[in-house]
Design a protein around this motif. Structure first.
Motif, PDB file in Angstrom:
ATOM      1  N   PHE A  75       0.901  -1.090   0.031  1.00 33.24           N
ATOM      2  CA  PHE A  75      -0.131   0.003   0.010  1.00 33.24           C
ATOM      3  C   PHE A  75       0.808   1.173   0.054  1.00 33.24           C
ATOM      4  CE2 PHE A  75      -2.468   3.467   1.890  1.00 33.24           C
ATOM      5  CZ  PHE A  75      -3.737   3.240   1.367  1.00 33.24           C
ATOM      6  N   ASP A  76       1.987   1.256   0.653  1.00 31.35           N
ATOM      7  CA  ASP A  76       2.875   2.547   0.852  1.00 31.35           C
ATOM      8  C   ASP A  76       3.522   2.808  -0.307  1.00 31.35           C
ATOM      9  OD1 ASP A  76       4.357   0.537   1.437  1.00 31.35           O
ATOM     10  OD2 ASP A  76       5.316   1.241   3.258  1.00 31.35           O
ATOM     11  N   SER A  77       3.618   1.856  -1.362  1.00 31.55           N
ATOM     12  CA  SER A  77       4.178   2.256  -2.544  1.00 31.55           C
ATOM     13  C   SER A  77       3.358   2.577  -3.774  1.00 31.55           C
ATOM     14  CB  SER A  77       5.031   0.916  -2.893  1.00 31.55           C
ATOM     15  OG  SER A  77       4.137  -0.009  -3.638  1.00 31.55           O
ATOM     16  N   LEU A  78       1.983   2.845  -3.414  1.00 31.92           N
ATOM     17  CA  LEU A  78       0.957   2.896  -4.311  1.00 31.92           C
ATOM     18  C   LEU A  78       1.383   4.560  -5.022  1.00 31.92           C
ATOM     19  CD1 LEU A  78      -2.207   1.406  -3.050  1.00 31.92           C
ATOM     20  CD2 LEU A  78      -0.671   0.429  -4.795  1.00 31.92           C
ATOM     21  N   VAL A 137      -0.883  -0.495  19.704  1.00 33.97           N
ATOM     22  CA  VAL A 137      -2.188  -0.490  18.823  1.00 33.97           C
ATOM     23  C   VAL A 137      -1.409  -0.797  17.032  1.00 33.97           C
ATOM     24  CG1 VAL A 137      -3.923   0.607  17.589  1.00 33.97           C
ATOM     25  CG2 VAL A 137      -3.487   0.905  20.146  1.00 33.97           C
ATOM     26  N   GLY A 138      -1.788  -1.652  16.474  1.00 29.36           N
ATOM     27  CA  GLY A 138      -1.224  -2.068  15.046  1.00 29.36           C
ATOM     28  C   GLY A 138      -2.145  -1.303  13.842  1.00 29.36           C
ATOM     29  N   VAL A 139      -1.440  -0.641  12.958  1.00 30.64           N
ATOM     30  CA  VAL A 139      -1.975  -0.086  11.912  1.00 30.64           C
ATOM     31  C   VAL A 139      -1.478  -0.247  10.838  1.00 30.64           C
ATOM     32  CG1 VAL A 139      -2.751   2.147  13.123  1.00 30.64           C
ATOM     33  CG2 VAL A 139      -0.556   1.898  12.434  1.00 30.64           C
ATOM     34  N   GLN A 140      -1.912  -0.097   9.538  1.00 28.92           N
ATOM     35  CA  GLN A 140      -1.246  -0.433   8.366  1.00 28.92           C
ATOM     36  C   GLN A 140      -0.565   0.589   7.853  1.00 28.92           C
ATOM     37  OE1 GLN A 140      -3.528  -1.758   4.981  1.00 28.92           O
ATOM     38  NE2 GLN A 140      -1.711  -2.421   3.946  1.00 28.92           N
ATOM     39  N   GLN A 141       0.742   0.605   7.391  1.00 26.67           N
ATOM     40  CA  GLN A 141       1.409   1.578   7.008  1.00 26.67           C
ATOM     41  C   GLN A 141       0.904   2.450   5.803  1.00 26.67           C
ATOM     42  OE1 GLN A 141       5.207  -0.380   5.764  1.00 26.67           O
ATOM     43  NE2 GLN A 141       5.908  -0.775   7.570  1.00 26.67           N
ATOM     44  N   GLY A 142       0.990   3.718   5.836  1.00 31.11           N
ATOM     45  CA  GLY A 142       0.539   4.722   4.805  1.00 31.11           C
ATOM     46  C   GLY A 142      -0.989   4.802   4.957  1.00 31.11           C
ATOM     47  N   THR A 143      -1.493   4.254   5.934  1.00 30.81           N
ATOM     48  CA  THR A 143      -3.123   4.638   5.994  1.00 30.81           C
ATOM     49  C   THR A 143      -3.569   5.838   6.857  1.00 30.81           C
ATOM     50  OG1 THR A 143      -3.335   3.372   8.057  1.00 30.81           O
ATOM     51  CG2 THR A 143      -3.570   2.025   5.750  1.00 30.81           C
ATOM     52  N   THR A 144      -4.837   6.044   6.702  1.00 26.90           N
ATOM     53  CA  THR A 144      -5.349   7.507   7.571  1.00 26.90           C
ATOM     54  C   THR A 144      -5.331   7.027   8.933  1.00 26.90           C
ATOM     55  OG1 THR A 144      -7.569   6.745   6.795  1.00 26.90           O
ATOM     56  CG2 THR A 144      -6.597   8.554   5.462  1.00 26.90           C
ATOM     57  N   MET A 145      -5.543   5.685   9.147  1.00 26.70           N
ATOM     58  CA  MET A 145      -5.478   5.082  10.482  1.00 26.70           C
ATOM     59  C   MET A 145      -4.197   5.214  11.188  1.00 26.70           C
ATOM     60  SD  MET A 145      -8.058   3.509   8.800  1.00 26.70           S
ATOM     61  CE  MET A 145      -7.333   2.417   7.733  1.00 26.70           C
ATOM     62  N   GLU A 146      -3.270   5.034  10.453  1.00 27.93           N
ATOM     63  CA  GLU A 146      -1.761   5.524  10.897  1.00 27.93           C
ATOM     64  C   GLU A 146      -1.584   6.882  11.043  1.00 27.93           C
ATOM     65  OE1 GLU A 146       2.913   4.257   9.890  1.00 27.93           O
ATOM     66  OE2 GLU A 146       1.673   4.990   8.623  1.00 27.93           O
TER      67      GLU A 146
END
Length: 262
Positions: A75-78, A137-146
């Motif tokens: 995702f973070d490479s998109l 807390v775990g989040v996905q790299q590059g997301t708005t949640m992060e």
């Protein structure tokens, strides 16, 4: 990249080039996604791409008389990939944030999904800095949640742990290395809660209402790409005729997705 007939057949079999309509002679439309985020984009047991965003993307290709070529990457490479012209669209549950709009364009909004904290049953944890202080807390790299977690929680003593995909985060939840994960609600349901290992977990009751977490999902497009006008036209038509809403019924429980006003 040129593709031989045999190579094309192998790619279709792998789900990387969906066989849509009579698009054999149509121009390719390269779409990137991160296929580890069910029910939005994922690989089925046969290794083929499936999901809500995949259905939408395939229909866009069909209506534009283009051949979909799906590219599966992190995702973070998109956004860097779009800027480097490696593909035409990024379709991977990407929120159209103001920060991202500074570097890429977005299609017309497609849908909005609620964001929730996933916790162990009985933990009493809520999506607030006070409740999560001292927790991981775990989040996905590059997301708005992060972005949200690092802005609002990390400065107040919450350890935010980033992962390339939520699949890795869910493994650490069950291993006790995380106290919670923070993601779109439906992704937690499909990716973890509906599985045996998710039986002892639940979505926290409180719903976050911060604007950063309620921005619409759209397709990312390289700035200045004339393709945007055609994609916008098709997506608006798909919302108007109920096509996207119909796809949603395949994947989402009632109330776990919303659509922009028409």
């Amino acid at each position: 990249m040129k593709t031989t007939l045999l190579g094309a057949a192998l790619l279709i079999a792998a789900g990387l080039i969906p066989a849509v309509g009579s698009a054999a002679d149509a121009k390719e439309l390269k779409i990137a996604t991160e296929a580890g985020y069910p029910p939005f984009e994922y690989r089925n047991p046969n290794g083929q791409l499936e999901g809500f965003d995949i259905d939408i993307g395939n229909e866009v290709c069909k209506r534009l008389n283009r051949t979909c070529v799906w590219i599966d990457q992190s995702f973070d490479s998109l956004i860097p990939g779009l800027q480097a012209r490696k593909f035409d669209l990024a379709n991977s549950t990407m929120t159209a944030t103001e920060a991202r709009k500074k570097v890429i364009d977005f299609s017309t909004p497609m849908y909005i999904v609620p964001v929730k904290l996933m916790v162990k049953k009985g933990s009493g944890l809520e999506p607030t800095a006070e409740s999560l202080k001292g927790k991981r807390v775990g989040v996905q790299q590059g997301t708005t949640m992060e972005t949200y977690a690092r802005k609002h929680w990390a400065p107040k003593g919450v350890e935010v742990v980033s992962y390339p995909s939520y699949t890795n985060a869910y493994v650490d939840v069950t291993a006790g290395r995380l106290d919670a994960t923070f993601q779109e609600a439906q992704s937690a349901v499909e990716g973890f809660l509906n599985k045996p290992e998710g039986a002892d977990y639940e979505l926290a009751a409180m719903m976050l209402d911060d604007p950063i977490l309620n921005e619409p999902i759209a397709m990312g497009i390289r700035k200045g790409n004339a393709l945007k006008a055609d994609v916008d036209k098709v997506l608006k038509a798909m919302l108007a005729d109920g096509t996207i809403q119909g796809y949603a019924k395949k994947y989402f429980a009632e109330g776990l997705i919303r659509f922009p006003a028409q």
